[in-house]
Design a protein around this motif. Sequence first.
Motif, short mmCIF file in Angstrom:
data_model
loop_
_atom_site.label_atom_id
_atom_site.label_comp_id
_atom_site.label_asym_id
_atom_site.label_seq_id
_atom_site.Cartn_x
_atom_site.Cartn_y
_atom_site.Cartn_z
N PRO A 95 1.14 -0.87 0.14
CA PRO A 95 0.24 0.16 0.37
C PRO A 95 1.13 1.20 -0.10
O PRO A 95 0.49 1.84 -0.67
CB PRO A 95 -0.63 0.12 1.18
N ALA A 96 2.01 1.22 0.13
CA ALA A 96 2.93 2.73 0.73
C ALA A 96 3.84 2.07 0.26
O ALA A 96 4.75 1.09 0.41
CB ALA A 96 2.91 3.65 2.50
N PRO A 97 4.68 3.59 -0.40
CA PRO A 97 6.41 3.17 -0.73
C PRO A 97 7.51 3.26 0.56
O PRO A 97 6.90 3.48 1.76
CB PRO A 97 6.47 4.36 -1.40
N LEU A 98 8.67 2.65 0.70
CA LEU A 98 9.65 2.16 1.52
C LEU A 98 10.40 3.14 1.29
O LEU A 98 11.56 2.97 0.35
CB LEU A 98 9.49 0.68 1.49
N ALA A 99 10.61 3.69 2.05
CA ALA A 99 11.95 5.16 2.04
C ALA A 99 12.97 4.18 2.24
O ALA A 99 13.57 4.13 4.03
CB ALA A 99 11.96 6.47 2.84
#
Length: 191
Positions: A95-99
Motif C-alpha cells: 500500500p505505501a512506498p518504502l523509503a
Amino acid sequence: FENSSLLTEGSWRWNEPTGSLDITARGGIDLRNFQRLFKSSLFPEAFRKKAEDLDGLSGRSEVIFKGRTIKETPAFHYEGEWIPKGAFYHPKGVPAPLALRGGKLTFSDGGVAFSQLRFQSKSSSFMLDGSVGTNQMNLSSEGSVDLNYLSQLLRAPLIPDLVRSQIEEFQEAGGRAEFRLKWFGGEGEGI
C-alpha cells in the motif's frame, strides 16, 4: 544519460567468440534510468531478468558496478555497491512506498549483502543487516512495524525466495510490533 551521470571504463570486444565484456561504472543515478539501462540488450538475458525485480524503485542513489564475462563461457559475472540517497521502493501489492535511509547494499551474481540498510514507511521503521546468497541466508533485522504492511512487503518480487517461502505461513498478520529477527540457514536445511 537523462538524470544520471556515470564514469565508465573497460572494454567490449565483440569480435571475439564470447563477446568479451569488462566494464566498471560509478556515479550518481536516477533509479528509473538505472532500471532501463540494466534491462537493455547491452546486458545478458539472465542479468536483464534479475533487473525486472527492481520494478518499483525510484529516487537517487550512488552506485559502483563491475561486470565481466569469463573467457570461453557465456557467463556474466558482476558485483557492485549501492548507496541510497533519497531512494524509494514501491512494489506492486504494497500500500505505501518504502523509503531507504542510510546504509548500503552490495550485490553480485552470487547474492546480496545489506549493511545497516534502514527502511521507513509511515509508522514502520526497521534496519536490515547480513547477506542472502543463492542457497544460503544470514540476515538480522530489528525495528517497529505494522505487521500487515510487513507481511505484504515480504512477498514483493525483490525479496529472496528463501524469505518469501517462510512468510506464506503468516497470511493474516495485524497490529504493530517491535522486533528483533534473525534468519539463517540454507536451502537444504530450512530457515
